[in-house]
Structure formats: C-alpha cells, structure tokens
Design a protein around this motif. Structure first.
Motif, PDB file in Angstrom:
ATOM      1  N   THR A  83      36.195  48.616  55.754  1.00  0.00           N
ATOM      2  CA  THR A  83      35.518  49.793  56.305  1.00  0.00           C
ATOM      3  C   THR A  83      34.640  50.506  55.293  1.00  0.00           C
ATOM      4  O   THR A  83      33.903  51.425  55.662  1.00  0.00           O
ATOM      5  N   ASN A  84      34.708  50.100  54.037  1.00  0.00           N
ATOM      6  CA  ASN A  84      33.949  50.785  52.994  1.00  0.00           C
ATOM      7  C   ASN A  84      33.134  49.794  52.179  1.00  0.00           C
ATOM      8  O   ASN A  84      33.446  48.607  52.116  1.00  0.00           O
ATOM      9  N   GLY A  85      32.091  50.330  51.540  1.00  0.00           N
ATOM     10  CA  GLY A  85      31.304  49.522  50.630  1.00  0.00           C
ATOM     11  C   GLY A  85      30.169  48.779  51.319  1.00  0.00           C
ATOM     12  O   GLY A  85      30.010  48.839  52.544  1.00  0.00           O
ATOM     13  N   PRO A  86      29.361  48.074  50.537  1.00  0.00           N
ATOM     14  CA  PRO A  86      28.254  47.304  51.105  1.00  0.00           C
ATOM     15  C   PRO A  86      28.749  46.215  52.058  1.00  0.00           C
ATOM     16  O   PRO A  86      29.918  45.830  52.031  1.00  0.00           O
ATOM     17  N   ALA A  87      27.840  45.720  52.884  1.00  0.00           N
ATOM     18  CA  ALA A  87      28.171  44.668  53.841  1.00  0.00           C
ATOM     19  C   ALA A  87      28.011  43.289  53.201  1.00  0.00           C
ATOM     20  O   ALA A  87      27.143  43.074  52.357  1.00  0.00           O
ATOM     21  N   VAL A  88      28.863  42.370  53.637  1.00  0.00           N
ATOM     22  CA  VAL A  88      28.824  40.979  53.192  1.00  0.00           C
ATOM     23  C   VAL A  88      28.934  40.095  54.427  1.00  0.00           C
ATOM     24  O   VAL A  88      29.808  40.301  55.270  1.00  0.00           O
ATOM     25  N   ILE A  89      28.038  39.115  54.545  1.00  0.00           N
ATOM     26  CA  ILE A  89      28.101  38.154  55.644  1.00  0.00           C
ATOM     27  C   ILE A  89      28.411  36.784  55.050  1.00  0.00           C
ATOM     28  O   ILE A  89      27.695  36.297  54.165  1.00  0.00           O
ATOM     29  N   LEU A  90      29.487  36.154  55.527  1.00  0.00           N
ATOM     30  CA  LEU A  90      29.921  34.845  55.045  1.00  0.00           C
ATOM     31  C   LEU A  90      29.465  33.774  56.036  1.00  0.00           C
ATOM     32  O   LEU A  90      29.722  33.886  57.242  1.00  0.00           O
ATOM     33  N   VAL A  91      28.798  32.741  55.519  1.00  0.00           N
ATOM     34  CA  VAL A  91      28.205  31.703  56.368  1.00  0.00           C
ATOM     35  C   VAL A  91      28.802  30.349  55.984  1.00  0.00           C
ATOM     36  O   VAL A  91      28.610  29.854  54.863  1.00  0.00           O
ATOM     37  N   HIS A  92      29.510  29.743  56.922  1.00  0.00           N
ATOM     38  CA  HIS A  92      30.209  28.479  56.671  1.00  0.00           C
ATOM     39  C   HIS A  92      29.256  27.292  56.589  1.00  0.00           C
ATOM     40  O   HIS A  92      28.062  27.394  56.902  1.00  0.00           O
ATOM     41  N   GLY A  93      29.806  26.142  56.216  1.00  0.00           N
ATOM     42  CA  GLY A  93      29.042  24.917  56.153  1.00  0.00           C
ATOM     43  C   GLY A  93      29.129  24.106  57.435  1.00  0.00           C
ATOM     44  O   GLY A  93      29.721  24.532  58.432  1.00  0.00           O
ATOM     45  N   GLY A 132      24.129  46.255  60.983  1.00  0.00           N
ATOM     46  CA  GLY A 132      23.375  47.504  60.985  1.00  0.00           C
ATOM     47  C   GLY A 132      22.829  47.938  59.647  1.00  0.00           C
ATOM     48  O   GLY A 132      22.267  49.034  59.535  1.00  0.00           O
ATOM     49  N   GLU A 133      22.965  47.115  58.629  1.00  0.00           N
ATOM     50  CA  GLU A 133      22.410  47.439  57.314  1.00  0.00           C
ATOM     51  C   GLU A 133      22.255  46.145  56.524  1.00  0.00           C
ATOM     52  O   GLU A 133      22.850  45.120  56.869  1.00  0.00           O
ATOM     53  N   PRO A 134      21.442  46.172  55.455  1.00  0.00           N
ATOM     54  CA  PRO A 134      21.288  44.961  54.650  1.00  0.00           C
ATOM     55  C   PRO A 134      22.625  44.498  54.096  1.00  0.00           C
ATOM     56  O   PRO A 134      23.539  45.312  53.871  1.00  0.00           O
ATOM     57  N   ALA A 135      22.740  43.196  53.871  1.00  0.00           N
ATOM     58  CA  ALA A 135      24.022  42.633  53.457  1.00  0.00           C
ATOM     59  C   ALA A 135      23.838  41.589  52.368  1.00  0.00           C
ATOM     60  O   ALA A 135      22.759  41.018  52.205  1.00  0.00           O
ATOM     61  N   PHE A 136      24.902  41.369  51.633  1.00  0.00           N
ATOM     62  CA  PHE A 136      24.968  40.192  50.767  1.00  0.00           C
ATOM     63  C   PHE A 136      25.261  38.992  51.662  1.00  0.00           C
ATOM     64  O   PHE A 136      26.159  39.036  52.514  1.00  0.00           O
ATOM     65  N   LEU A 137      24.505  37.932  51.484  1.00  0.00           N
ATOM     66  CA  LEU A 137      24.679  36.714  52.273  1.00  0.00           C
ATOM     67  C   LEU A 137      25.325  35.663  51.389  1.00  0.00           C
ATOM     68  O   LEU A 137      24.767  35.273  50.364  1.00  0.00           O
ATOM     69  N   VAL A 138      26.515  35.214  51.789  1.00  0.00           N
ATOM     70  CA  VAL A 138      27.282  34.249  51.000  1.00  0.00           C
ATOM     71  C   VAL A 138      27.440  32.977  51.823  1.00  0.00           C
ATOM     72  O   VAL A 138      27.957  33.027  52.948  1.00  0.00           O
ATOM     73  N   GLY A 139      26.995  31.855  51.283  1.00  0.00           N
ATOM     74  CA  GLY A 139      27.060  30.609  52.033  1.00  0.00           C
ATOM     75  C   GLY A 139      27.728  29.491  51.260  1.00  0.00           C
ATOM     76  O   GLY A 139      27.826  29.531  50.038  1.00  0.00           O
ATOM     77  N   ASN A 140      28.200  28.518  52.009  1.00  0.00           N
ATOM     78  CA  ASN A 140      28.745  27.283  51.435  1.00  0.00           C
ATOM     79  C   ASN A 140      28.018  26.101  52.065  1.00  0.00           C
ATOM     80  O   ASN A 140      27.820  26.071  53.280  1.00  0.00           O
ATOM     81  N   SER A 141      27.597  25.155  51.232  1.00  0.00           N
ATOM     82  CA  SER A 141      26.956  23.932  51.701  1.00  0.00           C
ATOM     83  C   SER A 141      25.678  24.258  52.486  1.00  0.00           C
ATOM     84  O   SER A 141      24.805  24.949  51.982  1.00  0.00           O
ATOM     85  N   ILE A 142      25.549  23.801  53.752  1.00  0.00           N
ATOM     86  CA  ILE A 142      24.327  24.138  54.486  1.00  0.00           C
ATOM     87  C   ILE A 142      24.273  25.630  54.792  1.00  0.00           C
ATOM     88  O   ILE A 142      23.201  26.176  55.060  1.00  0.00           O
TER      89      ILE A 142
END
Length: 302
Positions: free
Chosen positions: A28-38, A99-109
C-alpha cells in the motif's frame, strides 16, 4: 499445490480490449512495481518476490494475455501475440490500474515486453529491471549468426508446427508434468528449486482452451523488437541481472547489453539459471530493492 495459501488473495481481473486479464497485487506504500513473467509462465512465477517487495512498494504482477489466468483468444482474430501487443497491455495496465509510473521488472521475454512498454509509452516507466533478458536468438535478423543446423532447422520446425495437427500433437507432448520438469531442470541451476509446485504453476494454464494456439503462435514469431533495438532508446534507467548458469541465454552475449548507457548496473548471479526471481529470490529481492530506492521519485501520470 501452492505453498503460499495465506499470502495471496484471489487474483484480480482487469478488462483489456474486452478480455479478462488476471493480476495479483500487494503493498500500500511506496512507488509502484509491475512484474512481467516470461513465456509460458504467469504471475505465480513471482510468488517469492511479491510479499518481500510489497513491504516497501506497491507491487503488481500481471498475466500477459494468452498466459496464466488471463484470456487466451484465438491468435490473429482480435489479438496478435507479439511483443508490441504485450508491451501495450502493460502500458495500459499501468495507466488504468496502477495510476502512476512504475518500475517494470521482467524475466526472459518479459524483459522485452517491459522495455517495449517503456519505449512506446515513456511516461509510464520509472526504470526497467531485466532478469536474464531474452536475446531472441531465433529472430530473423539473428539466424545468420547461428550454426547452420539451427539456422536451417528452426524455420523447418516452425513450418511443421504451423500444421494444426502437428502443432497440437507437439504441444500435448510438451505439456506433461515429466516433460515440463525435465525442461525446468535444464533451465534452473539449482535442481532443488524445481518443485512440484513450480511444475503445477506452469502446467495448470496449459490445460486452458486456447493455450496450445497461443504457444504455437509465439513459436512462429521471428520478428519484432530485439533488446539491442530497445535499449538505446529506453527513456529510463535500467539494471540487468544475469544468472550465469542460464543454458538458453548465453552470458557472453548478455554482457554486451551492459554497454548501453541506460544500463546502470549489470550484476552476475553465479550458478543461477534462467529464472533468478524464482531460483534465487533472496538475491534478486535485495538487489531490486536497493536499486529502486536509489532512483528519483515518480511524477504522477497526467
């Protein structure tokens, strides 16, 4: 069976272009992070990362369309399964759900998807973290550098798999627990992390209607962006983590990605395979938290 029954709430659903998209969120706190699978995975592949990152971040893990609990529409009718499609999905998810910019974290593709989302939608990305980025070695522009057996064999195999009966038979043979486990044991440096739970995470969505068609559509996909196309125009900082025991994405070629100025750090994970977030979560979580905390604060989306 899921060994985290008390950690996650039921998946949430977001409608994208009329299709239900599955995702998980914590924090509920801090910047947003989006995790993207392979390829072939789902948000469950981040099950060891979500609770830890959620201590300081608002974490979202999304199932790309065609995978996990998300819809699997017939390829080519309303959806084409390309990296550009998935990149736009992630960007739209960032605007409409996060609803706000996020760190985008991905694995593989998922790394290519994250970079594509950032390049085509610069306002949504605070940074990109790439975990064993797919080098797309079977891409049309890279085949000339491959041994002749792979250079000639890959297109032949793609043509064979495009025959519906052949493709379905191949997928059905592949989507068996013993086969999946054998593949994972090749991809992971530490075989002890290849559990029945992990096999089940990958197997369950493969039983959905449409899963075979999505799989075969992507095996026939030899175009689209390469990491070396996206990194020079990436509008945000990047960090690259690379498991040195990855049999699919050679570390020597991976090192070349560190030469782009957007890459702030290139970190080797000794003895780790293709999916560091699952095989060495304690390392990955710590590195990601430290790196994200060093980045400047976000500016709200307009």
């Amino acid at each position: 069976m899921n060994t985290y029954p008390n950690v996650f709430n039921p998946s949430k659903t977001w409608l994208w272009q009329g299709f239900p998209i599955s995702y998980q969120t914590q924090g509920t706190n801090g910047p947003a992070v989006i995790l993207v699978h392979g390829f072939g995975a789902s948000w469950w592949h981040w099950r060891k990362n979500i609770p830890v990152l959620a201590e300081n971040y608002r974490v979202y893990a999304i199932d790309l369309i065609g995978f996990g609990g998300s819809a699997k529409p017939q390829p080519g009718e309303k959806i084409t399964y390309t990296l550009e499609t998935w990149g736009q999905q992630v960007a739209d998810f960032c605007r409409e759900v996060v609803g706000e910019p996020a760190f985008l974290v991905g694995n593989s593709i998922g790394c290519i998807v994250a970079m594509q989302a950032a390049v085509s939608n610069p306002d949504i990305a605070l940074g990109t973290a790439l975990l064993n980025c797919s080098l797309r070695l079977l891409h049309d522009r890279k085949r000339l550098s491959l041994p002749w057996t792979k250079r000639v064999g890959a297109p032949i195999l793609q043509k064979l798999l495009s025959i519906p009966a052949v493709g379905d038979f191949f997928f059905n043979q592949l989507a068996k627990p013993k086969t999946v486990k054998k593949i994972l044991l090749q991809a992971y440096g530490n075989g002890d992390t290849v559990t029945d739970e992990l096999v089940d995470i990958l197997m369950t969505p493969a039983k959905d209607a449409g899963a075979a068609a999505v799989f075969l559509a992507f095996t026939a996909y030899s175009s689209g962006p390469l990491p070396e196309d996206l990194l020079p125009v990436l509008p945000c900082p990047a960090i690259i983590l690379w498991g040195t025991a990855d049999p699919w994405e050679p570390i020597d070629l991976g090192r070349e990605l560190a030469n782009f100025p957007q890459v702030q750090k290139f970190i080797l994970l000794e003895g780790v395979g293709h999916c560091p977030q699952d095989e060495a979560p304690e390392l990955v979580n710590s590195i990601l938290q430290d790196w994200m905390s060093e980045q400047p604060p976000s500016i709200p989306l307009s």
